[in-house]
Write an enzyme that holds these catalytic residues in place. Structure first.
Site, short mmCIF file in Angstrom:
data_model
loop_
_atom_site.label_atom_id
_atom_site.label_comp_id
_atom_site.label_asym_id
_atom_site.label_seq_id
_atom_site.Cartn_x
_atom_site.Cartn_y
_atom_site.Cartn_z
N THR A 41 0.78 -1.11 0.00
CA THR A 41 0.01 -0.16 0.01
C THR A 41 0.87 1.12 0.03
OG1 THR A 41 -0.21 -0.30 2.35
CG2 THR A 41 -1.90 -1.08 1.06
N HIS A 46 8.14 0.76 6.76
CA HIS A 46 8.27 2.00 7.83
C HIS A 46 8.49 1.19 9.21
CE1 HIS A 46 4.39 0.80 9.32
NE2 HIS A 46 3.73 1.02 8.33
N HIS A 49 6.88 -1.87 10.45
CA HIS A 49 6.91 -3.04 9.81
C HIS A 49 8.19 -3.85 10.20
CE1 HIS A 49 4.73 -1.31 6.20
NE2 HIS A 49 3.99 -2.31 6.59
N LYS A 83 -8.73 -0.51 10.89
CA LYS A 83 -9.58 0.53 10.21
C LYS A 83 -10.83 0.82 10.34
CE LYS A 83 -5.51 1.28 7.97
NZ LYS A 83 -4.60 2.19 8.49
N ARG A 87 -10.05 1.57 3.06
CA ARG A 87 -8.63 2.06 2.69
C ARG A 87 -8.51 2.43 1.21
NH1 ARG A 87 -4.04 -0.28 5.06
NH2 ARG A 87 -4.49 -1.73 6.52
N GLN A 172 -6.48 -14.02 2.46
CA GLN A 172 -5.50 -14.63 3.20
C GLN A 172 -5.31 -15.58 3.73
OE1 GLN A 172 -4.33 -11.18 5.91
NE2 GLN A 172 -3.12 -12.87 7.36
N ASP A 193 -2.47 -7.44 15.41
CA ASP A 193 -3.90 -7.07 14.52
C ASP A 193 -4.34 -8.20 13.35
OD1 ASP A 193 -1.75 -6.46 12.71
OD2 ASP A 193 -2.49 -4.64 12.27
N LYS A 228 1.21 3.83 18.78
CA LYS A 228 2.27 3.22 17.84
C LYS A 228 3.14 4.21 17.53
CE LYS A 228 -0.65 0.40 14.90
NZ LYS A 228 -1.17 0.19 13.26
N LYS A 231 5.59 7.33 14.16
CA LYS A 231 4.72 8.63 13.79
C LYS A 231 5.47 9.60 14.23
CE LYS A 231 1.68 5.97 11.55
NZ LYS A 231 1.29 5.91 9.91
N THR A 232 5.47 10.66 13.19
CA THR A 232 6.02 11.86 13.70
C THR A 232 4.99 13.07 13.00
OG1 THR A 232 7.40 12.55 11.61
CG2 THR A 232 8.42 11.19 13.51
#
Length: 408
Positions: A41, A46, A49, A83, A87, A172, A193, A228, A231-232
């Site tokens: 995606t 990141h 991951h 979510k 998405r 999946q 998750d 989480k 993230k910034t």
């Protein structure tokens, strides 16, 4: 030889497992093919991951065979897990381009030579499915009642779950079946998750193949407050150096909260656990040394020792107020831009340190902007050429974000 399951358990990766004693036994006695899926995606992994990459590296070091699955097929549906909204749909071209970039990144950390590890793409089988035969063979094995109790669907049910997304779990689970048939894959791993999806896959393979297979989830990378990590204000911390520089990655980890240091050392480095516990127990000013080691070790894993060393030297140059700061993020502007001075807020926007002048005014009021290591007291400050030394000017936002302005 120590069992990799016990290593993962001691380091704090494992959250849930389907058959613990059987998993520990096969990881002791066999070279186990296992898989983790990555939906393309975005065009880079990141920080979040990287827990999955670290687990795969630990497993491969112990002799097991990773299957890095690029989910170019499932990405066309979108994972509803965690979510509240559907998405954003990507085009097949975007998905393929992202998938190719993820492949290159994963091959940097894992041996995926077709013998000791494998690269796979679920579009190879999902794109070729015929609808009626598929739902007769596979759909008949799933209970809708049971699926609706799954955590991955609960949030979406409140706002509306499309039939498209409802297929994700089945797809999946089918991936696990295909990988079992193609590579003798015995384990599916993933973030916590993914537990509902993983259980569905284990159940499907056991029913279709009458063969024991297993599932395991590991902890998401969270702060001590349960948020989480990675993230910034400027977005995610990416593995791609063009999206997040090695210096920015280093600085992010150098500035984690004291309470998060030991957990990050456990999950994001290969430092032995005795040393992790020693470093995590440091207090006061000494904990900064542990943060520096964390930042260096993780940057070394992701970008190599040379880049980690550059980032370390740049950080030391900043904190000492001297030395070589060539690795600090910088922007080159024309001297003529400052001939009559440039308003501070305009400069901060050009440097992408703030998104709006309103944000800049608030930061100045909170004493959050420094120029040449002096706190700015007036947001109307004009930045002129006489402030530059050796054609450079250092701007600091808060305690952690530095940016060098160079004039030519």
């Amino acid at each position: 030889m120590e069992n990799v399951y016990d290593i993962l358990l001691e380091r704090g990766y494992i959250e849930q497992v389907t058959h613990e004693e059987e998993v520990r036994a096969i990881l002791s006695n066999e070279r186990v093919p296992f898989y983790i899926g990555f939906d393309p995606t975005a065009d880079s992994l990141h920080l979040g991951h990287f827990i999955q990459i670290m687990v795969m590296m630990h497993m491969q070091k112990a002799g097991h065979k990773p299957i890095a699955l690029v989910g170019a097929g499932t990405a066309k549906i979108g994972d509803p897990s965690g979510k509240t909204d559907m998405r954003k749909m990507l085009t097949p071209e975007q998905i393929n381009e992202n998938g190719n970039k993820l492949r290159v990144q994963m091959e940097k950390y894992l041996n995926l030579d077709g013998e000791n590890g494998y690269l796979a793409n679920n579009a190879d089988w999902l794109d070729e499915l015929s609808y009626i035969p598929f739902i007769r063979e596979i759909g008949s094995k799933f209970s809708v009642n049971r699926m609706l109790t799954a955590e991955c669907y609960k949030q979406r049910l409140e706002k509306g779950l499309t039939f498209l997304e409802f297929n994700y779990m089945i797809m999946q689970a089918y991936d696990f079946l295909e990988l079992n048939r193609r590579y003798k894959c015995k384990m599916q791993l993933g973030g916590n998750d993914q537990w509902s999806n993983i259980i569905a896959g284990v159940d499907l393979v056991r029913r279709m193949e009458q063969e024991p297979v297993y599932g395991l989830t590991f902890k998401l990378l969270l702060t001590s407050e349960g948020k989480k990590m990675g993230k910034t204000e400027n977005g995610a911390i990416w593995i791609d150096p063009d999206k997040t520089s090695p210096y920015e990655l280093f600085q992010y980890l150098r500035n984690v909260e004291d309470a998060d240091v030991e957990n990050c050392l456990r999950l994001l480095t290969f430092i032995p656990m005795d040393e992790v516990k020693r470093l995590g127990a440091l207090e006061g000013a000494e904990i900064n040394k542990a943060k520096e080691i964390l930042a260096f070790e993780f940057t070394k894993i992701v970008h190599g020792e040379e880049e980690a060393q550059k980032a370390l030297e740049a950080a030391k140059a900043l904190f000492s107020g001297g030395g070589d700061s060539d690795n600090i993020p910088s922007t080159t502007l024309k001297a003529s831009d400052f001939s009559e001075g440039m308003p501070l807020l305009d400069l901060l926007i050009r440097l992408e340190l703030i998104a709006s002048k309103g944000e800049g005014k608030r930061l100045v009021a909170q004493k959050g902007i420094s120029v040449k290591d002096e706190v700015v007291g007036d947001f109307a400050m004009n930045i002129t050429l006489d402030l530059f030394e050796d054609q450079a000017l250092m701007i600091r936002k808060g305690k952690k974000v530095f940016h060098k302005v160079i004039v030519e």
